[in-house]
Write a protein that holds these residues in place. Structure first.
Motif, short mmCIF file in Angstrom:
data_model
loop_
_atom_site.label_atom_id
_atom_site.label_comp_id
_atom_site.label_asym_id
_atom_site.label_seq_id
_atom_site.Cartn_x
_atom_site.Cartn_y
_atom_site.Cartn_z
N VAL A 160 -29.94 13.48 48.01
CA VAL A 160 -28.73 13.42 49.32
C VAL A 160 -27.32 13.25 48.14
O VAL A 160 -27.21 12.10 47.39
N SER A 161 -26.50 13.91 48.64
CA SER A 161 -25.02 13.85 48.09
C SER A 161 -24.25 13.50 49.30
O SER A 161 -24.22 14.02 50.16
N THR A 240 -32.98 9.84 46.32
CA THR A 240 -32.08 9.78 45.19
C THR A 240 -30.71 10.32 45.62
O THR A 240 -30.63 11.33 46.26
N THR A 241 -29.64 9.55 45.34
CA THR A 241 -28.34 9.93 46.11
C THR A 241 -27.48 9.65 45.24
O THR A 241 -27.14 9.08 44.01
N THR A 242 -26.18 10.67 45.20
CA THR A 242 -24.82 10.34 44.86
C THR A 242 -23.84 10.09 46.05
O THR A 242 -23.89 11.14 46.78
N SER B 161 -24.53 19.78 45.09
CA SER B 161 -23.78 19.81 46.27
C SER B 161 -22.49 19.92 45.52
O SER B 161 -21.91 19.17 44.70
N TYR B 163 -18.09 20.23 46.01
CA TYR B 163 -16.85 19.46 46.84
C TYR B 163 -15.85 20.49 46.07
O TYR B 163 -15.10 20.37 45.21
N ALA B 255 -21.88 17.31 42.59
CA ALA B 255 -22.99 16.21 42.36
C ALA B 255 -24.40 17.02 41.96
O ALA B 255 -24.65 17.65 43.00
N ARG B 306 -20.83 9.71 35.40
CA ARG B 306 -21.72 9.07 36.26
C ARG B 306 -23.15 9.69 35.91
O ARG B 306 -24.11 9.86 36.63
N ARG B 308 -26.94 9.61 35.00
CA ARG B 308 -27.85 8.33 35.08
C ARG B 308 -29.02 9.14 35.58
O ARG B 308 -29.26 10.18 36.13
N HIS B 312 -37.26 5.74 39.02
CA HIS B 312 -38.58 6.10 39.56
C HIS B 312 -39.06 7.70 39.39
O HIS B 312 -39.97 8.08 39.56
N TRP B 318 -28.85 12.62 37.32
CA TRP B 318 -27.51 13.00 38.19
C TRP B 318 -26.56 13.33 37.03
O TRP B 318 -26.42 12.35 36.05
#
Lengths: 347, 347
Positions: A160-161, A240-242, B161, B163, B255, B306, B308, B312, B318
């Motif tokens: 998920v972003s 997992t997200t940004t 995703s 932007y 992202a 960012r 990383r 898990h 990312w």
């Protein structure tokens, strides 16, 4: 307005009553006709003494430092994690049941973390800690949509972003975005306005929300993982997200890629999502239709669009989620917790 | 300025010379000292007749309708896919080698799709079609970072995703964002300004770029998949995206969640990315540091931050990517194609 002083209803206190979540909570109490015996508005010394009108009555904001929670049935806290860490234990000790909007107690094992549309059963009894935690603003709409997907197809992972609005940082965030945008429109080389955000959010994106953790993720990103696991009672769920702040005033959006254990049928998926409580699927009849923060409509609904299954991977699908972070992500969820507690006779 | 009329250098034409990509291409020709024998600025009838200064000389913009490409060595097209569909075949027939910025010929098997930092070897000979295609603006920075990752760890899938900035829709997009933002600042209930975008991009997000396809993905999203596969020569590469327009004036961000076949070491990954040509890794020494569209720095670099690895899932990581979509994503890539052709003696 007979409901204002219903003798059978709870006595409530709002801590952080003058902030963006507190103000919205007061609006929602009016809009939804939530009954109370009496109402106390509480805030820091900075806001104490202010007069606030609720349902035609004027209330003076009381100073949290000297406030006595004895005789309060339920206290809503939305004044930040530091305030909650200090004052929630005091409110509980004085007998109040606390609904806490902050991250302070969310991962406490004795504190249920509740999204009423997902795990209202956790409200059947008064929690051991005396606290019910309200989840993170981006987590709430996500888990409301993940739950039926998990039950139907099983989730392998969610990637998920987020596209998070300035209001997540309160009134100061909103004002700073507006002031910064004016500065940049007047002078394209302006660095905008900083303080709540850094760099300025005006016409820019900030891919870091809340503090950075040792593993390189932010606390905001960690919350989305840990809280989703706790709410859905899926301790190994892989989310997992940004998390990115965007120059939008209000309503968070999320681009969510969900990979399931089994192939997903788009038509069935859209119907399933549309059946969820207070969810609007924008492309139910017009595939590709989408909500946006400014145009989504009903602020008390989670809005979904762009639902599509990948041709090369029928176990994976995307959805675009928009939800009012102040309502769905905070005040409305907190009030719906209180409503559910009342229905169950816990309050 | 002796380089202006270098008799050994190519004769060049710029179609779409007054647009945002064309204008930037002219700036880059100056900045990078790209040599040419002569220069023709070409545009639609609407812009024809305008005077444009390049390296101290004034050029009159010529009308594309009557323009003769005979005697032109290389023609850059950046006036939209419809213009390219009509006029590129004519330019090729008249003997020009075309570097096309649009989507018109990207998937043509006789047309190489080139990012010089990734697949410059495709420029060793003149292509069969007479056309070299410049990829989509979001695809270029992504594949520049995916290539070394693929070589080192193997990519199972990329979930991205975007932007994307207003400038991707040209000057009209930029002006509309600014005008809309002013309208909304003056009246928070204003619907902003529409035309290039719908709804207005001001303080909003538009999760649909380019036309919607039958499978529910947009053409922009399909481009990122198909073009990445072609550029990297990985016909089964799994890249799935949601493309979102955001209220940023210039520079696209992404992202990107990359899942590899093998566990990824963050330190090695950061070093590998930092070794790539014209890439700046912002968290090389300060983990968590990040670029933003307005603060990234050198517009001729791809910016990454960012970075990383998920605790898990050590096969997944990312990264946050920012790149000037007009330069990296269009004009600079096109000029670097021309530079590479010149070095190889193809031009």
């Amino acid at each position: 307005m007979p409901r204002v002083t219903d003798p059978a209803a709870p006595r409530i206190a709002l801590v952080g009553a003058t902030g963006v979540v507190g103000t919205t909570l007061l609006q929602l109490i009016e809009e939804r006709g939530f009954r109370y015996r009496d109402l106390h508005l509480v805030a820091s010394a900075r806001s104490a003494g202010r007069e606030v009108a609720v349902e035609g009555r004027s209330y003076q904001v009381q100073d949290l430092d000297g406030f006595d929670f004895s005789g309060i049935d339920v206290a809503f806290f939305s004044a930040g994690a530091r305030v909650s860490t200090t004052f929630v234990p005091k409110a509980v000790a004085q007998g109040a049941l606390v609904i806490d909007n902050t991250s302070a107690f969310r991962m406490d094992p004795d504190t249920p973390l509740v999204v009423p549309q997902v795990n209202a059963h956790e409200l059947d009894t008064r929690p051991a800690s005396g606290i019910i935690a309200n989840p993170n603003c981006s987590t709430i709409p996500l888990v409301r949509l993940l739950k039926p997907v998990q039950e139907r197809w099983g989730i392998r992972q969610a990637v998920v972003s987020t596209y998070q609005a300035a209001s997540g940082a309160g009134y100061s965030g909103i004002e700073e975005l507006r002031a910064g945008a004016r500065a940049v429109l007047d002078d394209p080389d302006s660095t905008g306005v900083t303080g709540t955000f850094s760099p300025s959010l005006a016409f820019d994106l900030i891919p870091r929300i809340d503090r950075l953790l040792e593993d390189g993720f932010t606390f905001e990103e960690q919350k989305m993982l840990q809280e989703s696991r706790k709410i859905l009672a899926l301790p190994h769920l892989d989310v997992t997200t940004t998390c990115v702040r965007v120059p939008v005033v209000n309503s968070h959006s999320e681009a969510a890629w969900i990979e399931c254990h089994n192939p997903v049928d788009r038509t069935e998926l859209v119907q399933l999502l549309a059946q969820q409580q207070e969810v609007t699927v924008h492309d139910l009849t017009t595939p590709g239709a989408f909500p946006t923060p400014r145009t989504a409509g009903d602020p008390n609904h989670v809005h979904v669009g762009r639902v599509r299954v990948a041709a090369h991977n029928p176990r994976g699908f995307w959805m675009w989620i928009v939800a009012d972070n102040v309502r769905i992500g905070a005040a409305l969820n907190a009030l719906q917790i209180a409503e559910a507690l009342t229905e169950r006779g816990v309050l």
